[in-house]
Motif scaffolding. Structure first.
Motif, PDB file in Angstrom:
ATOM      1  N   GLY A 156       2.534  29.811  42.056  1.00  0.00           N
ATOM      2  CA  GLY A 156       3.363  31.142  42.376  1.00  0.00           C
ATOM      3  C   GLY A 156       3.427  31.945  41.181  1.00  0.00           C
ATOM      4  O   GLY A 156       3.397  32.921  40.873  1.00  0.00           O
ATOM      5  N   ARG A 157       3.504  30.942  39.934  1.00  0.00           N
ATOM      6  CA  ARG A 157       3.389  31.732  38.543  1.00  0.00           C
ATOM      7  C   ARG A 157       1.938  32.256  38.420  1.00  0.00           C
ATOM      8  O   ARG A 157       2.062  33.332  37.592  1.00  0.00           O
ATOM      9  CB  ARG A 157       3.797  30.571  37.603  1.00  0.00           C
ATOM     10  N   ILE A 158       1.124  31.657  38.631  1.00  0.00           N
ATOM     11  CA  ILE A 158      -0.248  32.100  38.326  1.00  0.00           C
ATOM     12  C   ILE A 158      -0.445  33.361  39.196  1.00  0.00           C
ATOM     13  O   ILE A 158      -1.016  34.331  38.632  1.00  0.00           O
ATOM     14  CB  ILE A 158      -1.417  31.162  38.860  1.00  0.00           C
ATOM     15  N   ALA A 159      -0.042  33.451  40.381  1.00  0.00           N
ATOM     16  CA  ALA A 159      -0.143  34.707  41.285  1.00  0.00           C
ATOM     17  C   ALA A 159       0.681  35.852  40.446  1.00  0.00           C
ATOM     18  O   ALA A 159       0.106  36.915  40.539  1.00  0.00           O
ATOM     19  CB  ALA A 159       0.640  34.680  42.596  1.00  0.00           C
ATOM     20  N   GLU A 160       1.706  35.517  39.912  1.00  0.00           N
ATOM     21  CA  GLU A 160       2.647  36.568  39.245  1.00  0.00           C
ATOM     22  C   GLU A 160       1.769  37.280  38.126  1.00  0.00           C
ATOM     23  O   GLU A 160       1.839  38.466  37.967  1.00  0.00           O
ATOM     24  CB  GLU A 160       3.962  35.970  38.708  1.00  0.00           C
ATOM     25  N   HIS A 172      -1.161  39.185  39.238  1.00  0.00           N
ATOM     26  CA  HIS A 172      -1.007  40.263  40.221  1.00  0.00           C
ATOM     27  C   HIS A 172      -1.898  39.918  41.374  1.00  0.00           C
ATOM     28  O   HIS A 172      -2.096  40.855  42.162  1.00  0.00           O
ATOM     29  CB  HIS A 172      -1.211  41.625  39.741  1.00  0.00           C
ATOM     30  N   LEU A 173      -1.692  38.729  42.086  1.00  0.00           N
ATOM     31  CA  LEU A 173      -2.393  38.326  43.087  1.00  0.00           C
ATOM     32  C   LEU A 173      -1.424  37.486  44.008  1.00  0.00           C
ATOM     33  O   LEU A 173      -0.330  37.196  43.527  1.00  0.00           O
ATOM     34  CB  LEU A 173      -3.356  37.361  42.898  1.00  0.00           C
ATOM     35  N   SER A 174      -1.605  37.461  45.324  1.00  0.00           N
ATOM     36  CA  SER A 174      -0.944  36.703  46.291  1.00  0.00           C
ATOM     37  C   SER A 174      -1.131  35.276  46.015  1.00  0.00           C
ATOM     38  O   SER A 174      -2.105  34.776  45.656  1.00  0.00           O
ATOM     39  CB  SER A 174      -1.260  36.989  47.744  1.00  0.00           C
ATOM     40  N   PRO A 175      -0.232  34.592  46.450  1.00  0.00           N
ATOM     41  CA  PRO A 175      -0.543  32.813  46.283  1.00  0.00           C
ATOM     42  C   PRO A 175      -1.426  32.727  47.169  1.00  0.00           C
ATOM     43  O   PRO A 175      -2.357  31.684  46.770  1.00  0.00           O
ATOM     44  CB  PRO A 175       1.011  32.441  46.884  1.00  0.00           C
ATOM     45  N   HIS A 176      -2.088  33.190  48.335  1.00  0.00           N
ATOM     46  CA  HIS A 176      -2.973  32.673  49.219  1.00  0.00           C
ATOM     47  C   HIS A 176      -4.160  33.025  48.292  1.00  0.00           C
ATOM     48  O   HIS A 176      -5.080  32.362  48.456  1.00  0.00           O
ATOM     49  CB  HIS A 176      -2.787  33.727  50.527  1.00  0.00           C
ATOM     50  N   ASP A 183      -7.076  30.423  47.303  1.00  0.00           N
ATOM     51  CA  ASP A 183      -8.855  30.517  47.806  1.00  0.00           C
ATOM     52  C   ASP A 183      -9.409  30.345  46.505  1.00  0.00           C
ATOM     53  O   ASP A 183     -10.686  29.776  46.482  1.00  0.00           O
ATOM     54  CB  ASP A 183      -9.012  31.789  48.388  1.00  0.00           C
ATOM     55  N   HIS A 184      -9.147  30.864  45.240  1.00  0.00           N
ATOM     56  CA  HIS A 184      -9.654  30.813  44.130  1.00  0.00           C
ATOM     57  C   HIS A 184      -9.932  29.347  43.794  1.00  0.00           C
ATOM     58  O   HIS A 184     -10.813  28.729  43.209  1.00  0.00           O
ATOM     59  CB  HIS A 184      -9.117  31.649  42.718  1.00  0.00           C
ATOM     60  N   ILE A 185      -8.670  28.741  43.696  1.00  0.00           N
ATOM     61  CA  ILE A 185      -8.698  27.269  43.218  1.00  0.00           C
ATOM     62  C   ILE A 185      -9.635  26.417  44.126  1.00  0.00           C
ATOM     63  O   ILE A 185     -10.483  25.400  43.635  1.00  0.00           O
ATOM     64  CB  ILE A 185      -7.372  26.716  43.149  1.00  0.00           C
ATOM     65  N   LYS A 186      -9.648  26.678  45.533  1.00  0.00           N
ATOM     66  CA  LYS A 186     -10.598  25.883  46.389  1.00  0.00           C
ATOM     67  C   LYS A 186     -12.103  26.162  45.913  1.00  0.00           C
ATOM     68  O   LYS A 186     -13.015  24.989  45.890  1.00  0.00           O
ATOM     69  CB  LYS A 186     -10.167  26.315  47.618  1.00  0.00           C
ATOM     70  N   ALA A 187     -12.246  27.385  45.539  1.00  0.00           N
ATOM     71  CA  ALA A 187     -13.569  27.845  45.256  1.00  0.00           C
ATOM     72  C   ALA A 187     -14.089  26.935  43.734  1.00  0.00           C
ATOM     73  O   ALA A 187     -15.191  26.507  43.665  1.00  0.00           O
ATOM     74  CB  ALA A 187     -13.770  29.314  45.058  1.00  0.00           C
ATOM     75  N   ILE A 188     -13.049  27.251  42.928  1.00  0.00           N
ATOM     76  CA  ILE A 188     -13.066  26.364  41.660  1.00  0.00           C
ATOM     77  C   ILE A 188     -13.498  24.797  42.063  1.00  0.00           C
ATOM     78  O   ILE A 188     -14.467  24.390  41.063  1.00  0.00           O
ATOM     79  CB  ILE A 188     -11.967  26.505  40.744  1.00  0.00           C
ATOM     80  N   PHE A 189     -12.729  24.386  42.689  1.00  0.00           N
ATOM     81  CA  PHE A 189     -12.850  22.832  43.091  1.00  0.00           C
ATOM     82  C   PHE A 189     -14.226  22.613  43.486  1.00  0.00           C
ATOM     83  O   PHE A 189     -14.960  21.514  43.135  1.00  0.00           O
ATOM     84  CB  PHE A 189     -11.838  22.388  43.974  1.00  0.00           C
TER      85      PHE A 189
END
Length: 363
Positions: free
Chosen positions: A315-319, A322-326, A330-336
């Motif tokens: 949530g804090r990363i999204a804030e 300026h992105l949605s948590p979803h 998705d970005h974290i999944k791609a990074i993994f």
């Protein structure tokens, strides 16, 4: 074999090379059939400063000539400079073609190439995503035709695949060793480029350097070309011939990261004096950007990774971004997927710990 097939075969071989040294040796062994040449120099570069680093592989050219060649690049030449090719739409150029056959327009040709019987030079910046990861110079002697536009385009087609492979080597982890180089090495070079002083730490760092062309030998010490070049670059910056900083990241024989940077000192009357070169272990902040680039993270993925490393929740990363948590998930999944990890802890360890082995603490 067609030009396209020949290029694809070279790209395939490049993709199988296990190190930058092997990659350059593979190119040296295979490229001549497609683009004949008589001598060459292959150099890895620091992608941030564009300065040469290790390894350097020279074919049919001696160490002294390698050093003199680079002096022209920094202090005399105006045509086809590598720093200009880094930003050029096409990062490949031939001297004959660029001068319209009027080779004497080139300081490098008059002072360096012609006395050695060289008739043309084809040089290329190996870049990907706008960053230079290597330089190559191919030379042809008098009596052979200049490099053609077809040959230039052939090299152009190789530049990005080679650069991408060079970039990937930052992922290679260093060897685990019981001894770690510590301390700050200091080298002083005179106004003529000669080594005039060195501390013990510098000697130890230099002993751990990989093989490559030697620029100067002084005080019983071999100075690799990429180290000496930082001193020359610092002088060129002080003389306002160059911009930027004299700074490179490089790896020791065991794969541990070092940083080498230089500045040109001034005498009491304002005249330029000696050049001081510092060699020390690279802090993790200097190494991590290279590793991130090697895994080909996008700018947005890098922003997310940096915040994951700070321990921020989704949530804090999204804030902050300026992105949605979803979208963040998705970005974290791609990074993994790119780093082949399954947790945030693994991600941080892979990017910030595995490549930087801290010195062992005494028992």
């Amino acid at each position: 074999m067609s030009t396209v097939n020949g290029r694809e075969e070279l790209i395939s071989r490049v993709g199988r090379a296990e190190s930058a040294q092997t990659l350059f040796s593979t190119l040296a062994a295979q490229l001549r059939t497609a683009v004949p040449y008589d001598a060459a120099v292959w150099r890895a570069t620091d992608p941030d400063t564009g300065m040469m680093t290790s390894p350097i592989v020279a074919e049919n050219i001696d160490d002294r000539s390698c050093a003199v060649y680079w002096q022209y690049e920094l202090f005399g030449e105006k045509i086809n400079l590598f720093r200009d090719l880094v930003r050029a739409p096409v990062p490949v150029a031939a001297l004959w073609e660029s001068t319209g056959g009027e080779l004497n327009r080139s300081t490098l040709y008059k002072g360096f190439l012609a006395p050695r019987g060289v008739h043309d030079e084809l040089r290329a910046v190996l870049r990907v995503d706008g960053r230079p990861h290597g330089y190559v110079s191919l030379f042809r002697v008098a009596g052979r035709p200049p490099f053609s536009a077809v040959e230039r385009r052939f090299i152009e087609g190789l530049a990005t695949p080679i650069a991408r492979r060079l970039r990937s080597y930052a992922k290679q982890r260093p060897e685990h060793t019981t001894e770690h180089l510590t301390g700050t090495g200091l080298l002083l070079f005179g106004t003529d480029g000669s080594l005039i002083s060195a501390n013990d730490e510098a000697r130890r760092h230099l002993e751990e350097m990989p093989e490559g062309p030697t620029a100067v030998v002084g005080l019983g010490i071999r100075i690799p070309l990429w180290v000496h070049n930082t001193a020359m670059r610092a002088r060129a910056i002080a003389e306002e011939r160059e911009r930027g900083t004299a700074r490179i990241r490089m790896r020791s024989r065991t794969g541990h990261w070092l940083i080498c940077h230089a500045s040109c000192l001034r005498e009491a009357d304002g005249r330029l004096g000696v050049s001081a070169v510092v060699i020390e272990r690279a802090p993790v902040s200097e190494v991590t950007p290279l590793i991130v680039q090697a895994y080909e993270l996008s700018e947005r993925e890098l922003e997310v990774t940096q915040r994951v490393a700070r321990g921020l929740p989704t949530g804090r990363i999204a804030e902050e971004l300026h992105l949605s948590p979803h979208t963040v998930r998705d970005h974290i999944k791609a990074i993994f997927a790119k780093l082949n990890v399954s947790s945030r802890g693994e991600l941080v360890g892979k990017l910030f710990t595995e490549y930087y082995e801290p010195p062992q603490q005494p028992a």
